[in-house]
Design an enzyme around this catalytic site. Structure first.
Site, PDB file in Angstrom:
ATOM      1  N   HIS A  49       0.773  -1.068   0.089  1.00 54.59           N
ATOM      2  CA  HIS A  49       0.114   0.072  -0.033  1.00 54.59           C
ATOM      3  C   HIS A  49       1.001   1.162  -0.105  1.00 54.59           C
ATOM      4  O   HIS A  49       1.830   1.218   0.692  1.00 54.59           O
ATOM      5  CB  HIS A  49      -0.899  -0.084   1.262  1.00 54.59           C
ATOM      6  CG  HIS A  49      -1.855  -1.169   1.240  1.00 54.59           C
ATOM      7  ND1 HIS A  49      -3.083  -1.287   0.322  1.00 54.59           N
ATOM      8  CD2 HIS A  49      -1.654  -2.491   1.761  1.00 54.59           C
ATOM      9  CE1 HIS A  49      -3.459  -2.526   0.883  1.00 54.59           C
ATOM     10  NE2 HIS A  49      -2.807  -3.231   1.495  1.00 54.59           N
ATOM     11  N   GLY A  50       0.519   2.243  -0.557  1.00 55.22           N
ATOM     12  CA  GLY A  50       1.312   3.540  -0.619  1.00 55.22           C
ATOM     13  C   GLY A  50       1.616   3.503  -2.103  1.00 55.22           C
ATOM     14  O   GLY A  50       2.601   4.644  -2.485  1.00 55.22           O
ATOM     15  N   CYS A  51       1.582   2.667  -3.115  1.00 54.64           N
ATOM     16  CA  CYS A  51       1.886   2.720  -4.421  1.00 54.64           C
ATOM     17  C   CYS A  51       0.815   3.363  -5.233  1.00 54.64           C
ATOM     18  O   CYS A  51      -0.427   2.677  -5.061  1.00 54.64           O
ATOM     19  CB  CYS A  51       2.542   1.482  -4.985  1.00 54.64           C
ATOM     20  SG  CYS A  51       3.990   0.951  -4.351  1.00 54.64           S
ATOM     21  N   GLU A  52       0.943   4.230  -6.313  1.00 57.46           N
ATOM     22  CA  GLU A  52      -0.093   4.463  -6.995  1.00 57.46           C
ATOM     23  C   GLU A  52      -0.806   3.448  -7.848  1.00 57.46           C
ATOM     24  O   GLU A  52      -1.864   3.005  -8.201  1.00 57.46           O
ATOM     25  CB  GLU A  52       0.032   5.638  -8.057  1.00 57.46           C
ATOM     26  CG  GLU A  52       0.137   6.984  -7.056  1.00 57.46           C
ATOM     27  CD  GLU A  52       0.267   8.137  -7.963  1.00 57.46           C
ATOM     28  OE1 GLU A  52       0.784   7.913  -9.285  1.00 57.46           O
ATOM     29  OE2 GLU A  52       0.323   9.206  -7.471  1.00 57.46           O
ATOM     30  N   SER A  53       0.177   2.509  -8.412  1.00 59.12           N
ATOM     31  CA  SER A  53       0.131   1.516  -9.279  1.00 59.12           C
ATOM     32  C   SER A  53      -0.245   0.048  -8.432  1.00 59.12           C
ATOM     33  O   SER A  53       0.205   0.048  -7.067  1.00 59.12           O
ATOM     34  CB  SER A  53       1.092   1.168 -10.479  1.00 59.12           C
ATOM     35  OG  SER A  53       2.187   1.038  -9.691  1.00 59.12           O
TER      36      SER A  53
END
Length: 135
Positions: A49-53
Site C-alpha cells: 500500500h502506498g503505491c499508485e499502481s
C-alpha cells in the site's frame, strides 16, 4: 557495505548510460527481467500500500539472506522495483535496515526522474521489505 552482484551490474550499466533516454530504456529492460509472480501470490496480504499502481511483494529467507520478488501492472514501476530488488536481494535482515534508497537511485542517476509519488511508492516497498525481514 558490500553491494550484491546484481546491484554492481546495475550500477555499472546505468552509470555508463548516455542520458535519460538510454536510462529509460534500461529501466524497462530491468523491469522485464523480473521473474513472473504466481497469481497465487498476488493477494491482498502481499499488496504494497502506498503505491499508485498495483504492486505485490513476497520475500523468503534462505540461509540468513533474503530473496524478494515483486510484480506491478506499471512498466516503469516494475523497472524501478527491479533495481530496488537488485540492491536488496541477498542481504541479511540487519543489512536491509541500512539500505539508503535515495542514495541508491542517486548513484544510478535516476533520482531526478523519481516523482514524489514514485518515491513514496518505492519507500513503501522498502518499508514492506523491512517489515518482512523483521518478522
Amino acid at each position: 557495505m558490500t553491494l550484491p552482484a546484481d546491484a554492481v551490474t546495475a550500477l555499472a550499466t546505468f552509470q555508463a548510460a548516455a542520458g535519460w533516454e538510454q536510462r529509460a530504456r534500461l529501466l524497462m529492460q530491468w523491469g522485464d527481467r523480473l521473474p513472473p509472480m504466481r497469481d497465487a501470490d498476488k493477494t491482498e496480504a502481499n499488496r504494497v500500500h502506498g503505491c499508485e499502481s498495483q504492486m505485490w511483494l513476497v520475500g523468503a529467507l534462505h540461509d540468513g539472506h533474503w530473496q524478494f520478488n515483486a510484480a506491478s501492472d506499471a512498466r516503469l514501476i516494475r523497472g524501478l522495483v527491479a533495481l530496488l530488488l537488485a540492491r536488496v536481494n541477498g542481504l541479511s535482515s540487519a543489512e536491509l535496515q541500512q539500505v539508503d534508497l535515495p542514495g541508491w537511485f542517486e548513484q544510478l542517476g535516476l533520482s531526478r526522474q523519481l516523482s514524489p509519488s514514485r518515491s513514496n511508492g518505492l519507500n513503501a516497498v522498502l518499508q514492506r521489505i523491512r517489515e518482512l525481514a523483521a518478522q
